[in-house]
Design a protein around this motif. Sequence first.
Motif, PDB file in Angstrom:
ATOM      1  N   SER A 192       1.431  -4.250  -4.445  1.00  0.00           N
ATOM      2  CA  SER A 192       1.264  -4.131  -2.992  1.00  0.00           C
ATOM      3  C   SER A 192       2.072  -2.959  -2.447  1.00  0.00           C
ATOM      4  CB  SER A 192       1.689  -5.427  -2.305  1.00  0.00           C
ATOM      5  OG  SER A 192       0.856  -6.505  -2.694  1.00  0.00           O
ATOM      6  N   THR A 203       0.467   0.489  -3.195  1.00  0.00           N
ATOM      7  CA  THR A 203      -0.736   0.908  -2.482  1.00  0.00           C
ATOM      8  C   THR A 203      -0.433   1.797  -1.275  1.00  0.00           C
ATOM      9  OG1 THR A 203      -0.766  -1.057  -1.048  1.00  0.00           O
ATOM     10  CG2 THR A 203      -1.969  -1.190  -3.143  1.00  0.00           C
ATOM     11  N   ILE A 225      -5.720  -7.525  -4.285  1.00  0.00           N
ATOM     12  CA  ILE A 225      -4.454  -8.101  -3.822  1.00  0.00           C
ATOM     13  C   ILE A 225      -4.697  -9.472  -3.188  1.00  0.00           C
ATOM     14  CG2 ILE A 225      -2.629  -7.817  -2.082  1.00  0.00           C
ATOM     15  CD1 ILE A 225      -2.641  -4.828  -2.870  1.00  0.00           C
ATOM     16  N   ASP A 257      -4.056   1.445  -0.022  1.00  0.00           N
ATOM     17  CA  ASP A 257      -4.212   0.234   0.782  1.00  0.00           C
ATOM     18  C   ASP A 257      -5.395   0.309   1.741  1.00  0.00           C
ATOM     19  OD1 ASP A 257      -2.431   2.185   2.113  1.00  0.00           O
ATOM     20  OD2 ASP A 257      -2.492   0.747   3.755  1.00  0.00           O
ATOM     21  N   ARG A 271      -7.701  -3.970  -1.591  1.00  0.00           N
ATOM     22  CA  ARG A 271      -7.354  -5.129  -0.765  1.00  0.00           C
ATOM     23  C   ARG A 271      -7.887  -6.412  -1.387  1.00  0.00           C
ATOM     24  NH1 ARG A 271      -8.766  -2.895   5.359  1.00  0.00           N
ATOM     25  NH2 ARG A 271      -7.114  -1.314   5.477  1.00  0.00           N
ATOM     26  N   GLU A 283       3.876  -8.154  -5.794  1.00  0.00           N
ATOM     27  CA  GLU A 283       4.751  -7.380  -4.908  1.00  0.00           C
ATOM     28  C   GLU A 283       4.801  -5.910  -5.325  1.00  0.00           C
ATOM     29  OE1 GLU A 283       8.451  -9.494  -5.008  1.00  0.00           O
ATOM     30  OE2 GLU A 283       7.509 -11.380  -4.397  1.00  0.00           O
TER      31      GLU A 283
END
Length: 405
Positions: free
Chosen positions: A281, A284, A304, A295, A301, A278
């Motif tokens: 994420s 990003t 993640i 991201d 990506r 979390e």
Amino acid sequence: MNFEYSEKSVELQKKLEQFIVDYITPVEKEVETFHLDPANAWKRWPGLEGLKQKAKDAGLWNLFLPKSYGDLSPGLTNMEYAPLAEIMGRILWSSEVFNCSAPDTGNMEVLAKYGTPVQQEQWLKPLMNGAIRSAFLMTEPDVASSDATNIETSIVADGDDYVINGTKWWSSGAMDPNCKIAIVMGKTNFDAPRHLQQSMILVPMDTPGLEIVRPLKVFGYNDSPEGHAEIILKNVRVPKQNLLVGEGQGFAIAQGRLGPGRIHHCMRLIGMAQRSLEVMSARTTERKPFGRTLDTYSSIRHDIANSACEITQTRLLVLSAADKMDRLGNKEAKDLIAMIKIVTPNMTLRVVDRAIQIMGGRGVSGDTPLAHFFAAARMLRLADGPDEVHMSQLGKNIIKKYAKG
């Protein structure tokens, strides 16, 4: 196999998550700062007892104990408790607020299962009330303690007492000023069959001859206030009634103690990994190197996505082990227990490492929990037996199952 949580577990998850939002998250940084201050080494954060009382009042107390023990335990199964351990694992120190922290959980299970009424009255009840804390003394510096049959601490009968001599280390919980009792594993008969030499005995921490030599750090963290200690036991004398079950039963007790404990450790690790996912994420979308937010990079990506896949896979494996323990017992679940002990710390290390890389300099600082998560996960590749021991035994079991002839 059904991975749907019971209504009881779901309700407790909601209550636990809300409790953490309301009472623990707001003081998380304050508690960490307090314990990082050398002046506060081996002191308890002043607000801890207030949080523990709130947890008691909310019915979030002794959640770990699989079977009911009076009014102080909800009597959850391993499967029901597993997601609660994951929630608590997101903040390293939060388990104690709910009286669910190691090594107390394992020691309470031992006393509940193997203790005499007198032992339970004297030690289990105060532990379950959160009035005291405890330590578990098995590992020794001079032998390969991953094989518990190697331990050399002696427990020798002398009249109405046992006299204990030896050196222990990585005795988690022993530095806590509220630690009052230790369960010590040693040998009562060096000549008995290999797995019948060991015994476990209760030793009050103020017993003459028990000396804390030093605290031990884990990658620079002292894990105050409970810590990890090196301890010398020199002619420590305790009454014979302090022995658990009987002479020669120590190895069997240890095996029973470690099964649920590994579920707890693994689910807390998954909590660390989930929080790391979390954190990275969210990061990003905030960082913009070379004119693009992180991201938008496919490699980010992928990191993640891989992390989410690995966390979910591992969570299902741990729940499978918990389910089998509940239905068939620890012995039948031994291969799954070995698998989760191998897989979970390694998975958490990978996920936390990816999070640190995405966070950059902030990831290795104290501004996020990632560095401490990494240290904790790396340590747990050794605690309760190193990877190699579990892989060797698991491989042996699998070969035996499928070998022909």
